[in-house]
Design a protein around this motif. Structure first.
Motif, short mmCIF file in Angstrom:
data_model
loop_
_atom_site.label_atom_id
_atom_site.label_comp_id
_atom_site.label_asym_id
_atom_site.label_seq_id
_atom_site.Cartn_x
_atom_site.Cartn_y
_atom_site.Cartn_z
N VAL A 36 -9.71 -24.76 -89.51
CA VAL A 36 -8.59 -24.67 -90.28
C VAL A 36 -7.90 -26.15 -90.39
CG1 VAL A 36 -5.94 -24.10 -90.32
CG2 VAL A 36 -7.61 -22.49 -89.55
N LEU A 37 -7.95 -26.81 -89.19
CA LEU A 37 -7.71 -28.38 -89.28
C LEU A 37 -8.98 -29.24 -89.24
CD1 LEU A 37 -5.48 -30.80 -89.08
CD2 LEU A 37 -5.51 -30.26 -86.39
N VAL A 38 -9.09 -30.31 -90.07
CA VAL A 38 -10.38 -31.27 -89.63
C VAL A 38 -9.79 -32.70 -89.85
CG1 VAL A 38 -12.60 -32.00 -90.55
CG2 VAL A 38 -11.89 -29.48 -90.63
N VAL A 39 -9.79 -33.47 -88.79
CA VAL A 39 -9.47 -34.74 -89.06
C VAL A 39 -10.62 -35.73 -88.54
CG1 VAL A 39 -7.91 -36.46 -88.10
CG2 VAL A 39 -6.91 -34.24 -88.31
N ARG A 40 -10.72 -36.82 -89.20
CA ARG A 40 -11.97 -37.56 -88.93
C ARG A 40 -11.46 -39.13 -89.21
NH1 ARG A 40 -13.58 -33.71 -87.13
NH2 ARG A 40 -15.79 -32.90 -87.36
N GLY A 41 -11.65 -40.06 -88.27
CA GLY A 41 -11.04 -41.60 -88.52
C GLY A 41 -9.55 -41.44 -88.73
N LEU A 42 -8.76 -40.83 -88.19
CA LEU A 42 -7.18 -40.98 -88.25
C LEU A 42 -6.89 -42.30 -87.62
CD1 LEU A 42 -4.62 -39.83 -89.47
CD2 LEU A 42 -4.47 -38.63 -87.38
N VAL A 60 -9.03 -41.35 -84.55
CA VAL A 60 -8.88 -40.10 -83.78
C VAL A 60 -9.79 -39.03 -84.70
CG1 VAL A 60 -7.38 -38.16 -83.07
CG2 VAL A 60 -6.80 -40.65 -82.78
N ASP A 61 -10.66 -38.35 -84.07
CA ASP A 61 -11.16 -37.03 -84.60
C ASP A 61 -10.76 -35.82 -83.92
OD1 ASP A 61 -12.63 -38.92 -86.01
OD2 ASP A 61 -14.40 -38.83 -84.72
N LEU A 62 -10.60 -34.72 -84.62
CA LEU A 62 -10.05 -33.64 -84.40
C LEU A 62 -10.39 -32.41 -85.10
CD1 LEU A 62 -7.95 -32.58 -81.90
CD2 LEU A 62 -6.10 -32.98 -83.47
N GLU A 63 -10.41 -31.28 -84.53
CA GLU A 63 -10.52 -30.05 -85.49
C GLU A 63 -10.06 -28.90 -84.92
OE1 GLU A 63 -14.97 -28.28 -85.69
OE2 GLU A 63 -14.86 -30.35 -86.52
N THR A 101 -4.18 -44.01 -92.59
CA THR A 101 -5.52 -43.77 -93.35
C THR A 101 -6.41 -42.78 -92.34
OG1 THR A 101 -6.66 -45.67 -91.84
CG2 THR A 101 -5.50 -46.32 -93.93
N ALA A 102 -7.26 -42.17 -93.15
CA ALA A 102 -8.16 -41.13 -92.36
C ALA A 102 -9.55 -40.95 -93.12
CB ALA A 102 -7.35 -39.75 -92.20
N ASP A 103 -10.49 -41.02 -92.88
CA ASP A 103 -11.77 -40.63 -93.65
C ASP A 103 -11.92 -39.03 -94.25
OD1 ASP A 103 -12.89 -43.08 -93.07
OD2 ASP A 103 -13.64 -42.25 -91.17
N ARG A 104 -10.99 -38.41 -93.23
CA ARG A 104 -10.91 -36.93 -93.71
C ARG A 104 -9.56 -36.55 -93.11
NH1 ARG A 104 -15.72 -32.34 -92.83
NH2 ARG A 104 -14.72 -30.72 -94.02
N LEU A 105 -8.98 -35.70 -93.86
CA LEU A 105 -7.64 -34.94 -93.37
C LEU A 105 -7.48 -33.51 -94.27
CD1 LEU A 105 -5.41 -34.59 -91.71
CD2 LEU A 105 -4.08 -36.06 -93.01
N GLU A 106 -7.91 -32.68 -93.47
CA GLU A 106 -7.87 -31.40 -94.20
C GLU A 106 -7.18 -30.20 -93.49
OE1 GLU A 106 -11.84 -29.76 -95.35
OE2 GLU A 106 -12.23 -31.53 -96.47
#
Length: 551
Positions: A36-42, A60-63, A101-106
């Protein structure tokens, strides 16, 4: 890819429930398909005016997946709350400009790395719910609880007024509030701190969002209510919600989290299953957090304390009007506090703890009974007869920042409190283990632990006989808590201070206090030496509180 936004104790038996079976995915690889949550390089940094940016989060990476609870822990200033707010497009609140900034934030499959404020407004409340630790500041004091909890439904869900009212009542019940039909008509200021926190949780879950971000959701709650909230979070998880729990309560982590992420200096320094991280921590930051947990009884004093009673209450009663009637917040309460002794006041949210503290301080006039200070009439005596003795009993509040003039330096605050010159200010700061240079700083520039030490210094400025401490460490992480509790022990020994500690944290009370009074529905239902009551609690409320915390 860039987006700029302006704007209880740990026990091994708390690690059951399958947490050890979780596996920590490699964050450098692809996210799980169901996440449901995907964070890469926050990365998050702040600037104010033309000052240089200060970076708070670093890559920060997180899911989090459906039916999973991931806990984020770390020391004060690690970046936990900034992380929580960044996931809702709120990082820039508070006057500082945020650069995110984030490489990915979904979230729920929606790409939010370049989301507009309009998109964030549609997302908040419907796709992701947020529960902050500052319930009083998060609820509109001029709107009823029903209007506040129903607002997400009004904005995001098409439903009739009757159906909306039913869903609001159900959410309040799920969050642990009794008599929801009464609560919906009340204003936030008419609720206790714990009740306000539960109302805030209700507003976050009322639309059943797929992701809940909870920033210290049990901080203001007593043990039994906190246990109920954790059960609620467990049920929401079982029903498929994804939970991101940001907390300093490692007991809560042990009970409800599947995985743990440890932040230090804005970076992820350790991650794994709950059992792995809490039972066999690999990083020094994690080991320090676990070592700081309050455990065991208060160390015995070196010498016996005098038997002089410095504060006493007899037959105290305080009644408040509520819609449709009245409530007895304090009923026929009596207690005694001796020089050098510490008394803990515990009980469920709404049991009357904070009201009793205000009555002891003579901040409120009792409807019946009396309080005596150093053997003399204190309340309900007129203020004219109390004024010259006000400095003999001082309050250390839960929210020191809210009680300090933000326009004045720490030195000015201490001078106003009774420190007559700069030398006296320096001595006070040293006595609470702060550098004297702190005198030149403004309260907002200090950490939470530093502000609480300043609050203690301010209380000591008049050389009081009694300190009344209302939840003095509830908003602090475990390492800062440990420092404040050690400081209080030193001050008590050096000054023979008598202390009244109002707290929902039974581990803190056991570590700090000599005696304890247990309140329920405005009455003291059990009181006596801490270790005697811990060993053999007689009242069902006491047994429930101890059972809820495992202390």
């Amino acid at each position: 890819m860039s987006n700029r936004l302006d704007g209880g104790g740990l026990h091994s038996d708390g690690l059951d429930g399958g947490t050890s079976s979780s596996t920590a995915p490699a964050r450098s690889g692809p996210a799980r398909e169901d996440a449901v949550l995907v964070v890469r390089g926050l990365e998050v940094s702040f600037e104010a005016g033309h000052r240089t940016r200060t970076q708070v989060l670093h890559g920060v990476d997180l899911e989090v997946s459906p039916g999973e609870c991931v806990a984020v822990v770390g020391s004060s200033g690690a970046g936990k709350s900034v992380l929580a707010r960044s996931l809702l497009g709120l990082a820039g609140e508070g006057g500082a400009r945020a650069h995110v900034t984030a490489d990915r934030l979904e979230i729920a499959g929606r790409d939010l790395a370049r989301a507009s404020e309009r998109t964030w407004r549609r997302t908040r409340g419907r796709t992701v719910g947020l529960v902050l630790q500052d319930a009083l500041g998060s609820l509109d004091p001029l709107r009823t609880v029903g209007a506040e909890v129903g607002e997400p439904l009004r904005l995001h869900v098409r439903t009739g007024r009757s159906a909306r009212a039913d869903r609001v009542a159900a959410a309040l019940t799920d969050a642990g509030l009794d008599d929801p039909r009464l609560r919906v008509r009340q204003l936030p200021g008419e609720l206790s701190g714990g009740m306000r926190q539960r109302a805030l949780i209700a507003s976050a879950i009322v639309t059943a969002p797929p992701l809940l971000v909870l920033d210290e959701p049990t901080t203001a709650l007593d043990a039994t209510v906190a246990a109920g909230v954790l059960r609620l979070l467990g049920r929401l998880r079982e029903e498929g919600a994804a939970l991101l729990l940001i907390t300093h309560d490692l007991g809560a982590v042990a009970r409800v989290a599947d995985r743990v992420v440890v932040l230090e200096g804005g970076q992820v320094v350790e991650e794994g299953t709950t059992a792995q991280v809490l039972m066999t921590p690999s990083h020094e930051a994690t080991r320090s957090l676990i070592a700081a947990l309050p455990r065991g009884p208060k160390p015995q004093p070196v010498s016996a304390r005098p038997d002089q009673v410095v504060l006493s209450a007899r037959g105290l009663r305080r009644t408040y009007p509520v819609p449709g009637g009245k409530v007895d917040a304090v009923r026929d309460v009596g207690l005694e506090l001796r020089r050098g002794e510490s008394l803990g006041i515990v009980g469920e949210s709404g049991s009357g703890k904070s009201t009793l503290a205000r009555l002891l301080m003579a901040a409120e006039r009792p409807d019946g009974g009396e309080v005596r200070l150093e053997g003399q009439e204190w309340s309900p005596a007129p203020e004219s007869r109390r004024r010259d003795r006000r400095g003999r009993i001082r309050l250390v509040p839960q929210d020191p920042l809210g009680s300090m003039d933000p326009r004045r330096t720490v030195g000015r605050i201490l001078r106003d409190a009774g420190a007559i010159n700069d030398d006296a200010v320096s001595r006070l700061l040293v006595s609470v283990q702060l550098d004297p240079t702190v005198a030149a700083r403004m309260p907002r520039s200090l950490s939470g632990g530093q502000r609480q030490r300043v609050a203690i210094a301010r209380a000591l400025a008049t050389d009081p006989e009694v300190l009344v401490l209302d939840e003095p460490v509830s908003a602090l992480d475990v390492q800062v808590q440990a420092g404040i509790l050690d400081l209080l022990a030193v001050l008590q020994a050096e000054r023979s201070l008598a202390m009244v500690l109002v707290s929902h944290d039974l581990a803190v009370v056991r570590r700090t206090c000599d005696t304890v009074a247990v309140m329920s529905r405005g009455e003291i239902v059990e009181q006596g030496p801490v270790e005697a009551i811990w060993a053999s609690p007689e009242h069902e409320v006491t047994r429930a509180l101890l059972s809820a915390t495992g202390t």
